[in-house]
Scaffold this motif. Structure first.
Motif, mmCIF file in Angstrom:
data_model
loop_
_atom_site.group_PDB
_atom_site.id
_atom_site.type_symbol
_atom_site.label_atom_id
_atom_site.label_comp_id
_atom_site.label_asym_id
_atom_site.label_seq_id
_atom_site.Cartn_x
_atom_site.Cartn_y
_atom_site.Cartn_z
ATOM 1 N N ARG A 114 0.832 -1.212 0.000
ATOM 2 C CA ARG A 114 0.000 0.000 0.000
ATOM 3 C C ARG A 114 0.864 1.258 0.000
ATOM 4 N NH1 ARG A 114 -3.134 -2.926 3.747
ATOM 5 N NH2 ARG A 114 -2.395 -1.647 5.487
ATOM 6 N N GLU A 115 1.948 1.245 0.781
ATOM 7 C CA GLU A 115 2.841 2.399 0.825
ATOM 8 C C GLU A 115 3.484 2.649 -0.531
ATOM 9 O OE1 GLU A 115 3.659 4.706 3.225
ATOM 10 O OE2 GLU A 115 1.936 3.861 4.297
ATOM 11 N N LEU A 116 3.885 1.577 -1.197
ATOM 12 C CA LEU A 116 4.497 1.719 -2.518
ATOM 13 C C LEU A 116 3.504 2.255 -3.546
ATOM 14 C CD1 LEU A 116 6.714 -1.489 -2.632
ATOM 15 C CD2 LEU A 116 7.533 0.829 -3.088
ATOM 16 N N GLU A 117 2.306 1.723 -3.527
ATOM 17 C CA GLU A 117 1.295 2.181 -4.476
ATOM 18 C C GLU A 117 0.936 3.644 -4.224
ATOM 19 O OE1 GLU A 117 0.353 0.683 -7.176
ATOM 20 O OE2 GLU A 117 1.667 -0.981 -6.630
ATOM 21 N N LYS A 118 0.823 4.017 -2.950
ATOM 22 C CA LYS A 118 0.508 5.409 -2.610
ATOM 23 C C LYS A 118 1.625 6.336 -3.085
ATOM 24 C CE LYS A 118 0.776 6.689 1.702
ATOM 25 N NZ LYS A 118 0.468 6.820 3.165
ATOM 26 N N SER A 119 2.880 5.894 -2.909
ATOM 27 C CA SER A 119 4.015 6.701 -3.342
ATOM 28 C C SER A 119 4.035 6.851 -4.856
ATOM 29 C CB SER A 119 5.317 6.051 -2.857
ATOM 30 O OG SER A 119 6.444 6.718 -3.383
ATOM 31 N N LYS A 120 3.774 5.745 -5.571
ATOM 32 C CA LYS A 120 3.800 5.786 -7.036
ATOM 33 C C LYS A 120 2.775 6.764 -7.607
ATOM 34 C CE LYS A 120 5.412 1.064 -8.030
ATOM 35 N NZ LYS A 120 5.039 -0.231 -8.642
ATOM 36 N N GLU A 121 1.655 6.907 -6.900
ATOM 37 C CA GLU A 121 0.577 7.766 -7.388
ATOM 38 C C GLU A 121 0.743 9.222 -6.970
ATOM 39 O OE1 GLU A 121 -2.869 5.892 -5.836
ATOM 40 O OE2 GLU A 121 -2.726 4.132 -7.141
ATOM 41 N N SER A 122 1.762 9.527 -6.152
ATOM 42 C CA SER A 122 1.947 10.899 -5.665
ATOM 43 C C SER A 122 2.438 11.801 -6.797
ATOM 44 C CB SER A 122 2.952 10.929 -4.513
ATOM 45 O OG SER A 122 4.253 10.590 -4.981
ATOM 46 N N ASN A 123 2.166 13.104 -6.660
ATOM 47 C CA ASN A 123 2.598 14.063 -7.681
ATOM 48 C C ASN A 123 4.121 14.089 -7.798
ATOM 49 O OD1 ASN A 123 -0.018 14.860 -8.300
ATOM 50 N ND2 ASN A 123 -0.037 16.481 -6.757
ATOM 51 N N GLY A 124 4.793 13.969 -6.638
ATOM 52 C CA GLY A 124 6.255 14.003 -6.657
ATOM 53 C C GLY A 124 6.834 12.865 -7.473
ATOM 54 N N ALA A 125 6.312 11.657 -7.279
ATOM 55 C CA ALA A 125 6.815 10.499 -8.025
ATOM 56 C C ALA A 125 6.533 10.652 -9.511
ATOM 57 C CB ALA A 125 6.186 9.220 -7.487
ATOM 58 N N VAL A 126 5.355 11.159 -9.837
ATOM 59 C CA VAL A 126 4.996 11.363 -11.247
ATOM 60 C C VAL A 126 5.944 12.368 -11.901
ATOM 61 C CG1 VAL A 126 3.214 12.253 -12.795
ATOM 62 C CG2 VAL A 126 2.575 10.746 -10.905
ATOM 63 N N ASN A 127 6.249 13.461 -11.179
ATOM 64 C CA ASN A 127 7.154 14.486 -11.714
ATOM 65 C C ASN A 127 8.565 13.941 -11.918
ATOM 66 O OD1 ASN A 127 5.123 16.403 -11.718
ATOM 67 N ND2 ASN A 127 5.627 17.166 -9.680
ATOM 68 N N VAL A 128 9.026 13.121 -10.980
ATOM 69 C CA VAL A 128 10.361 12.534 -11.091
ATOM 70 C C VAL A 128 10.422 11.571 -12.272
ATOM 71 C CG1 VAL A 128 11.992 10.941 -9.985
ATOM 72 C CG2 VAL A 128 11.000 12.821 -8.676
ATOM 73 N N LYS A 129 9.403 10.732 -12.413
ATOM 74 C CA LYS A 129 9.367 9.781 -13.533
ATOM 75 C C LYS A 129 9.404 10.516 -14.870
ATOM 76 C CE LYS A 129 8.808 5.775 -11.336
ATOM 77 N NZ LYS A 129 9.736 4.619 -11.484
ATOM 78 N N ALA A 130 8.775 11.691 -14.915
ATOM 79 C CA ALA A 130 8.707 12.448 -16.159
ATOM 80 C C ALA A 130 10.072 12.962 -16.609
ATOM 81 C CB ALA A 130 7.738 13.626 -16.002
ATOM 82 N N LEU A 131 11.049 12.992 -15.696
ATOM 83 C CA LEU A 131 12.389 13.457 -16.064
ATOM 84 C C LEU A 131 13.101 12.467 -16.980
ATOM 85 C CD1 LEU A 131 13.724 14.815 -12.633
ATOM 86 C CD2 LEU A 131 12.722 16.114 -14.526
ATOM 87 N N GLY A 132 12.680 11.207 -16.937
ATOM 88 C CA GLY A 132 13.329 10.198 -17.760
ATOM 89 C C GLY A 132 14.627 9.678 -17.185
ATOM 90 N N ARG A 133 14.848 9.922 -15.893
ATOM 91 C CA ARG A 133 16.065 9.436 -15.239
ATOM 92 C C ARG A 133 15.931 7.947 -14.922
ATOM 93 N NH1 ARG A 133 20.681 12.504 -15.367
ATOM 94 N NH2 ARG A 133 20.182 14.718 -15.154
ATOM 95 N N ASP A 134 17.066 7.214 -14.968
ATOM 96 C CA ASP A 134 16.988 5.802 -14.636
ATOM 97 C C ASP A 134 17.067 5.594 -13.124
ATOM 98 O OD1 ASP A 134 19.673 5.985 -13.903
ATOM 99 O OD2 ASP A 134 20.405 5.132 -15.764
ATOM 100 N N ASP A 135 16.893 4.340 -12.712
ATOM 101 C CA ASP A 135 16.826 4.030 -11.279
ATOM 102 C C ASP A 135 18.078 4.450 -10.529
ATOM 103 O OD1 ASP A 135 14.382 2.967 -11.787
ATOM 104 O OD2 ASP A 135 14.827 0.926 -11.096
#
Length: 336
Positions: free
Chosen positions: A119-140
Motif C-alpha cells: 500500500r505504501e508503494l502504491e501510494k508513493s507511485k501515485e503521488s505528484n512528486g513520483a509522477v514528476n520525477v518519472k517524467a524526467l526520464g532518469r533511470d533508477d
C-alpha cells in the motif's frame, strides 16, 4: 488492577500451539528445496502457505529501486530496502519461507507487513512528486544516488532539506557550484539560494522534499541533461556522501537506544559468534529443516539492509518481537 486484554490470551494460545507444532514438524518435514534432501527423494510438495509466500515475493519484485527510494517515510523505506535486499539472498529467503510456512504468528505478521508495504508503494507511485520525477526520464541509479545524497544532507532526518542544511553539507561546493563564493558559510549563499529558488515550492516552510531536491538537481546542477548521471550514479554518490560527512560524526547526538534495540544488537552479536562450519554441521545433523533457518540467519546477519529492516520490525512490532525472541532461543539451542 485490570488484567491483560482478552486478545493477549488468544495470541498466546495460538503462539504456543504453533510453536509446539513447528518444533514437532521441523523434525519430520523435508526442506522446501532439494539442498539437503537425498538425491533419490521425491521433490517436496509446495504448501499452500509456501505458494502464498512466493506470490508475495513475485508481487514485490515488480517494484523498482526508484519506486522504493521515492517512498517518503524513512522507516518504511528502510523496511522496503531490507526486503529488496533479502529477496536476492537465497539463504535468507529460504529461512523466511520455512518460518512463514511453519509458524502461524509469523505468517499472520508477514501478511500484514507485506500488505502495508504494498500500500505504501502504491501510494508513493501515485503521488505528484513520483509522477514528476518519472517524467524526467532518469533511470533508477540516478534516483538511488539522489536519495543517498538527500539523506546525507538532511542532517536532522526530518525528511526535508533546509537552506542551512544545504549550506552546512558543502554539497554544492563539492560539485563546483561555489567556486566564486565569498559567504564563508556564515551568511546568505547565492548558490544555495539559487538551488532553493529553482523549485516553485508549495511548502510554506521553504524546505525541499526529496522529489523537489531531485528536480532542482536535474535542472540546475545538470542543466536537464539526462545523458549525465545525477551525482555520478550510485557508486560515486557513496564517495560524495563520505566526503560530506567527513568530520561531522557526533554532530547530531544519537538517540538513546532503548532496551529492545540493545537486545536486538546483542542477539546479532551472539549470532555472529555461532557462525562456523561446526555449528552448521551440528544443526544439519540434528534438524535439517531448522538448519535452513540457521543458515538464513547467518546470511542475513551479514546483510546490513536486512539487519536494519529486522531491527525496525523487532522494535516496533510486538508480535514479531515475540517471534524473534523465540526463534533466537531455538537457534541458540541448535547451534551451541
Amino acid at each position: 488492577m485490570m488484567g491483560p486484554p482478552r486478545y493477549v490470551y488468544l495470541v498466546l494460545a495460538v503462539w504456543l500451539t504453533d510453536t509446539a507444532a513447528f518444533q514437532l514438524q521441523s523434525h519430520h518435514r523435508l526442506p522446501t528445496t532439494g539442498l539437503h534432501a537425498a538425491d533419490t527423494a521425491a521433490p517436496p510438495t509446495e504448501s499452500k502457505a509456501g505458494r502464498r509466500f512466493e506470490a508475495m515475493l513475485a508481487d514485490f519484485r515488480k517494484h523498482s529501486e526508484a519506486d522504493i527510494n521515492l517512498v517518503t517515510s524513512l522507516r518504511y523505506r528502510g523496511l522496503l530496502s531490507g526486503t529488496s535486499s533479502a529477496i536476492n539472498d537465497e539463504k535468507v529467503m529460504l529461512a523466511f519461507k520455512v518460518l512463514y510456512e511453519d509458524l502461524g504468528p509469523v505468517r499472520m505478521a508477514g501478511d500484514l507487513i507485506f500488505s502495508k508495504l504494498e500500500r505504501e508503494l502504491e501510494k508513493s507511485k501515485e503521488s505528484n512528486g513520483a509522477v514528476n520525477v518519472k517524467a524526467l526520464g532518469r533511470d533508477d541509479s540516478c534516483v538511488v544516488a539522489a536519495r543517498k545524497i538527500f539523506d546525507a544532507v538532511d542532517a536532522d532526518a526530518s525528511g526535508t532539506v533546509s537552506s542551512k542544511e544545504l549550506l552546512d553539507s558543502d554539497l554544492l561546493r563539492s560539485l563546483g557550484q561555489c567556486s566564486e563564493c565569498t559567504c564563508g558559510k556564515e551568511g546568505s549563499c547565492q548558490s544555495v539560494q539559487r538551488f532553493m529558488d529553482e523549485i516553485d515550492k508549495t511548502h510554506p516552510e521553504g524546505d525541499l522534499h526529496f522529489d523537489e531536491f531531485l528536480l532542482a538537481s536535474h535542472h540546475l546542477l545538470y542543466e536537464g541533461d539526462t545523458s549525465m548521471l545525477l551525482f555520478g550514479g550510485d557508486d560515486c554518490a557513496e564517495e560524495l556522501v563520505d566526503e560530506m560527512l567527513n568530520g561531522r560524526e557526533g554532530e547530531i547526538g544519537q538517540e538513546k537506544v532503548d532496551r529492545y534495540s540493545k537486545r536486538f544488537d546483542g542477539m546479532c552479536a551472539e549470532f555472529d559468534s555461532w557462525d562456523s562450519a561446526d555449528s552448521s554441521s551440528k544443526a544439519e545433523s540434528q534438524n535439517p529443516r531448522l538448519a535452513l533457518v540457521l543458515e538464513g540467519c547467518f546470511a542475513g546477519s551479514k546483510n546490513p539492509p536486512v539487519v536494519d529492516a529486522l531491527k525496525i520490525l523487532y522494535i516496533d512490532f510486538r508480535p514479531l518481537r515475540m517471534a524473534g525472541d523465540l526463534i533466537f532461543k531455538m537457534m541458540r539451542k541448535l547451534a551451541t
